[in-house]
Design a protein around this motif. Structure first.
Motif, short mmCIF file in Angstrom:
data_model
loop_
_atom_site.label_atom_id
_atom_site.label_comp_id
_atom_site.label_asym_id
_atom_site.label_seq_id
_atom_site.Cartn_x
_atom_site.Cartn_y
_atom_site.Cartn_z
N SER A 194 -12.53 -22.67 -45.96
CA SER A 194 -11.87 -21.86 -47.01
C SER A 194 -11.20 -20.60 -46.50
CB SER A 194 -12.88 -21.49 -48.10
OG SER A 194 -13.25 -22.62 -48.84
N HIS A 196 -6.28 -21.26 -45.50
CA HIS A 196 -5.27 -21.13 -46.56
C HIS A 196 -4.78 -19.69 -46.69
CE1 HIS A 196 -5.35 -25.06 -48.59
NE2 HIS A 196 -6.58 -25.12 -48.17
N THR A 237 -14.09 -27.62 -43.79
CA THR A 237 -13.06 -27.85 -44.79
C THR A 237 -13.44 -27.43 -46.20
OG1 THR A 237 -13.83 -30.07 -45.32
CG2 THR A 237 -12.25 -29.85 -43.50
N TYR A 276 -14.63 -29.45 -48.21
CA TYR A 276 -14.30 -30.63 -49.00
C TYR A 276 -15.38 -30.83 -50.06
CZ TYR A 276 -13.42 -35.43 -50.26
OH TYR A 276 -13.15 -36.57 -50.97
N TRP A 282 -11.06 -28.42 -50.66
CA TRP A 282 -9.82 -28.47 -49.90
C TRP A 282 -9.73 -29.82 -49.20
CZ3 TRP A 282 -7.40 -24.60 -51.78
CH2 TRP A 282 -8.03 -23.38 -52.01
N ASP A 290 -5.21 -31.39 -44.82
CA ASP A 290 -4.48 -30.12 -44.92
C ASP A 290 -5.12 -29.05 -44.05
OD1 ASP A 290 -2.78 -31.32 -46.75
OD2 ASP A 290 -3.76 -30.40 -48.50
N GLU A 291 -6.45 -28.99 -44.08
CA GLU A 291 -7.17 -28.01 -43.25
C GLU A 291 -6.90 -28.26 -41.77
OE1 GLU A 291 -9.35 -25.41 -44.33
OE2 GLU A 291 -8.41 -25.86 -46.23
#
Length: 108
Positions: free
Chosen positions: A39, A42, A65, A67, A70, A74-75
């Motif tokens: 986190s 981004h 991630t 997850y 997110w 993408d991470e």
């Protein structure tokens, strides 16, 4: 310091949104302290993410991630965009986790 054999993984580069303070306070201070990228990518520019990884040392950062919050792909793309060397990426993506998990006592 009271628990010198305890391995700690501090989430969110050690201090979500307080990354500079985390670097100043934690980087290089504790032998068994690691941070993860959860986190955080981004909210950091690629250059700043690279700087945070290098401030802690690529050998002290684990890829994370958060997850399903997110998307892992993408991470991963954001981490790759940070411009780390291949050796740094290998540490962050798997070698550090392999090392940390070998450090943990086996639970029966």
């Amino acid at each position: 310091q009271a628990f010198p054999t305890l391995t700690v993984v501090a989430a969110h580069f050690g201090g979500w949104t307080e990354w500079e303070d985390a670097v100043q306070t934690l980087a290089g201070q504790y032998k068994n302290l690691y941070v993860d990228t959860c986190s955080s990518l981004h909210w950091l520019s690629p250059a700043r993410a690279r700087g945070v990884v290098r401030a802690f040392g690529a050998n002290k950062v684990l890829f994370g991630t958060d997850y399903p919050m997110w998307d892992a792909a993408d991470e991963l793309a954001m981490l790759r965009a940070a411009g780390l060397r291949q050796t740094e990426l290998e540490l962050v993506l798997h070698k550090n986790a392999e090392h940390v998990y070998r450090l943990q006592p086996r639970r029966v």
